[in-house]
Design a protein around this motif. Structure first.
Motif, short mmCIF file in Angstrom:
data_model
loop_
_atom_site.label_atom_id
_atom_site.label_comp_id
_atom_site.label_asym_id
_atom_site.label_seq_id
_atom_site.Cartn_x
_atom_site.Cartn_y
_atom_site.Cartn_z
N LYS A 5 7.80 -4.12 -8.31
CA LYS A 5 7.54 -3.46 -7.03
C LYS A 5 7.16 -2.00 -7.22
CE LYS A 5 10.01 -6.26 -3.72
NZ LYS A 5 10.90 -6.24 -2.56
N LYS A 6 7.81 -1.34 -8.18
CA LYS A 6 7.46 0.06 -8.46
C LYS A 6 6.02 0.16 -8.93
CE LYS A 6 12.07 1.75 -9.56
NZ LYS A 6 12.93 2.37 -10.56
N ILE A 7 5.61 -0.76 -9.78
CA ILE A 7 4.24 -0.78 -10.27
C ILE A 7 3.27 -1.06 -9.13
CG2 ILE A 7 2.62 -2.04 -11.76
CD1 ILE A 7 4.96 -2.34 -13.74
N ALA A 8 3.63 -1.98 -8.24
CA ALA A 8 2.76 -2.32 -7.11
C ALA A 8 2.58 -1.12 -6.18
CB ALA A 8 3.34 -3.49 -6.35
N HIS A 9 3.66 -0.38 -5.92
CA HIS A 9 3.55 0.79 -5.05
C HIS A 9 2.69 1.88 -5.69
CE1 HIS A 9 6.40 -1.18 -2.57
NE2 HIS A 9 7.50 -0.78 -3.19
N THR A 10 2.88 2.07 -6.97
CA THR A 10 2.06 3.05 -7.69
C THR A 10 0.60 2.64 -7.70
OG1 THR A 10 3.95 3.59 -9.09
CG2 THR A 10 1.79 4.28 -9.87
N ALA A 11 0.36 1.36 -7.92
CA ALA A 11 -1.02 0.86 -7.93
C ALA A 11 -1.68 1.04 -6.57
CB ALA A 11 -1.03 -0.61 -8.33
N GLU A 12 -0.92 0.84 -5.52
CA GLU A 12 -1.47 1.03 -4.17
C GLU A 12 -1.87 2.48 -3.94
OE1 GLU A 12 -0.49 -0.35 0.39
OE2 GLU A 12 1.14 -0.32 -1.07
N ALA A 13 -1.03 3.41 -4.39
CA ALA A 13 -1.34 4.83 -4.25
C ALA A 13 -2.56 5.21 -5.08
CB ALA A 13 -0.14 5.67 -4.64
N VAL A 14 -2.66 4.68 -6.29
CA VAL A 14 -3.80 4.97 -7.16
C VAL A 14 -5.08 4.38 -6.57
CG1 VAL A 14 -4.80 4.50 -9.43
CG2 VAL A 14 -2.42 5.23 -9.24
N GLU A 34 -9.77 5.29 4.85
CA GLU A 34 -9.05 4.09 4.41
C GLU A 34 -8.30 4.38 3.11
OE1 GLU A 34 -10.50 -0.19 2.88
OE2 GLU A 34 -11.35 0.43 4.80
N GLY A 35 -8.94 5.07 2.20
CA GLY A 35 -8.30 5.44 0.94
C GLY A 35 -7.12 6.37 1.15
N ARG A 36 -7.29 7.32 2.05
CA ARG A 36 -6.20 8.25 2.36
C ARG A 36 -5.01 7.48 2.93
NH1 ARG A 36 -8.15 12.39 6.34
NH2 ARG A 36 -9.98 11.90 5.12
N GLY A 37 -5.29 6.52 3.80
CA GLY A 37 -4.23 5.70 4.38
C GLY A 37 -3.50 4.87 3.34
N ASP A 38 -4.26 4.25 2.43
CA ASP A 38 -3.64 3.45 1.36
C ASP A 38 -2.79 4.33 0.45
OD1 ASP A 38 -4.86 1.18 2.28
OD2 ASP A 38 -6.43 1.14 0.74
N GLN A 39 -3.30 5.53 0.17
CA GLN A 39 -2.57 6.44 -0.70
C GLN A 39 -1.26 6.87 -0.05
OE1 GLN A 39 -4.71 10.05 -1.60
NE2 GLN A 39 -3.81 10.15 -3.64
N ILE A 40 -1.30 7.20 1.21
CA ILE A 40 -0.10 7.61 1.93
C ILE A 40 0.89 6.46 2.00
CG2 ILE A 40 0.77 8.26 4.22
CD1 ILE A 40 -1.81 9.96 4.50
N LYS A 41 0.39 5.25 2.27
CA LYS A 41 1.27 4.08 2.35
C LYS A 41 1.97 3.84 1.02
CE LYS A 41 -0.71 0.11 3.14
NZ LYS A 41 -1.29 -1.11 3.73
#
Length: 57
Positions: A5-14, A34-41
């Motif tokens: 899950k930690k990797i998934a959250h980091t991947a989403e931010a990247v 959209e990228g800004r939103g994904d990064q914030i999420k």
């Protein structure tokens, strides 16, 4: 919190950061937002996981 899950959250931010950069370079406002939103999420999920871990220990 599991490592996966930690990797998934980091991947989403990247991924969000990459989308934001591509949107900025191409001048595509929708992709940039959209990228800004994904990064914030992704960053928010990471922060939430850190808080959870702090209360577990």
């Amino acid at each position: 919190m599991s490592i996966a899950k930690k990797i998934a959250h980091t991947a989403e931010a990247v991924k969000g950061g990459a989308k934001k950069t591509v949107g900025r370079v191409t001048g595509n406002r929708r992709l940039r937002a959209e990228g800004r939103g994904d990064q914030i999420k992704g960053n928010t999920k990471q922060a939430g996981a850190k808080i959870k871990d702090a209360f577990r220990h």
